[in-house]
Design an enzyme around this catalytic site. Structure first.
Site, PDB file in Angstrom:
ATOM      1  N   ARG A  88       0.791  -1.228   0.000  1.00  0.00           N
ATOM      2  CA  ARG A  88       0.000   0.000   0.000  1.00  0.00           C
ATOM      3  C   ARG A  88       0.818   1.269   0.000  1.00  0.00           C
ATOM      4  O   ARG A  88       0.606   2.165  -0.795  1.00  0.00           O
ATOM      5  CB  ARG A  88      -0.849   0.095   1.287  1.00  0.00           C
ATOM      6  N   THR A  89       1.738   1.342   0.957  1.00  0.00           N
ATOM      7  CA  THR A  89       2.393   2.634   1.156  1.00  0.00           C
ATOM      8  C   THR A  89       3.191   3.010  -0.095  1.00  0.00           C
ATOM      9  O   THR A  89       3.065   4.114  -0.617  1.00  0.00           O
ATOM     10  CB  THR A  89       3.273   2.591   2.413  1.00  0.00           C
TER      11      THR A  89
END
Ligand code: NCD
Length: 306
Positions: A51-52
């Site tokens: 995600r990040t």
């Protein structure tokens, strides 16, 4: 030059402005689609991430910019013994802004002291994860309509969970916040969070072991994964890993308008049967993460869009 190491790098007013900007981006994405044309973000990830890293890249692409980077220490010169400080000096020649994730606490900070470009801490060991916190703040504000006067339950690995440490330090600045810290004895928040953040700011909080006891009171439940990679031995991890499992039956104890957040990745701590409950907000949270990272990039690069 401004960097983002902790949510406290921004005043409450600055955070409000950034959150307002992120909401404007959410509603008018085309207005921002060329804002970073000609700019590049470098994502330097020495630790796993889905995600990040990808949300930083999506954020820059949405702004019309470009991305470069690496996604593991093995594929970078770190494997040859290069320091983070040298790497960021080099990257400063290639990109306009960098997001760094590293297993060592303080690594992003060290990078920021020698960097020629703004550095964003995308997670430093068990310490801080400010952009997850910005995401969490945007999610809470969008769903609850406010950031104060809320009872927030944080559940799971409160010891090693950097998202928890950053979120607590950000939320104590809003009036009327109360925390219920739900964890096994071994995974309670570190002393510096309890003493220097909660007690020092006179924030009401309780520490409990049973999730069922806490649930009826909560406006927000922030579930977390047991941070396997930060355990010293496998045995302790195995003992702790399924300590909490939020399922449909437990959700019946919660308020009708409670919202469930999770920074993700989830392992077993939220049963998939909860995903269809309207109070499950963790996938919406991921979407907010892109808008707020767009707002952060614009802010750190000093790009104004009229
Ligand atoms: C978190 C992290 O890396 O700290 N993940 C994320 O960035 N959303 C949470 C976790 O790994 O458990």
């Amino acid at each position: 030059m401004r960097h983002c190491m902790s949510p406290l790098d921004f005043s409450v007013e600055e955070l409000d402005q950034m959150l307002d900007l992120a909401v404007d981006i959410e509603h008018n994405p085309e207005k921002y689609s060329h804002a970073c044309e000609g700019k590049k973000i470098a994502t330097l990830f020495y630790e796993p991430s889905t995600r990040t890293r990808l949300s930083f890249e999506a954020a820059m692409l949405n702004l019309g910019g470009k991305v470069l980077g690496f996604s593991s220490a093995q594929s970078s010169s770190a494997a040859k013994g290069e320091s983070v400080a040298d790497t960021i000096r080099v990257i400063s020649c290639f990109a306009d802004i960098a997001a760094i994730r590293h297993p060592k606490e303080g690594a992003a900070y060290v990078a920021s002291t020698v960097s020629g470009i703004p550095v964003i801490n995308a997670g430093d060991g068990g310490h801080q994860h400010p952009t997850q916190t910005l995401t969490d703040l945007m999610t809470i504000r969008s769903i609850k309509g406010k950031l104060g006067k809320l009872t927030i339950g944080l559940c799971g690995d409160l010891k090693f969970g950097r998202t928890v440490h950053s979120l607590i330090s950000a939320l104590v600045r809003y009036p009327g916040i109360r925390f219920v810290l739900i964890s096994p004895e071994e995974l309670r928040v570190p002393d510096y969070v309890r003493d220097d953040v909660l007690r020092k700011n006179n924030i009401p909080f309780e520490e409990v072991i049973r999730l069922e006891d806490a649930l009826p009171d909560l406006d927000v439940l922030y579930m977390t994964r047991v941070q396997k990679e930060r355990f010293f031995n496998e045995e302790d991890y195995v003992r702790m890993k399924d300590f909490y499992i939020l399922d449909k039956a437990k959700m019946e104890l919660a308020k009708e308008d409670m919202c469930v957040l999770h920074p993700l990745p989830r392992v077993n701590e939220i049963s998939v049967e909860v995903d269809s409950d309207p109070r499950a907000c963790y996938f919406r949270q991921v979407q907010y993460g892109v808008y707020i990272r767009m707002a952060l990039i614009l802010t750190l690069l000093g790009v104004k869009v009229c």
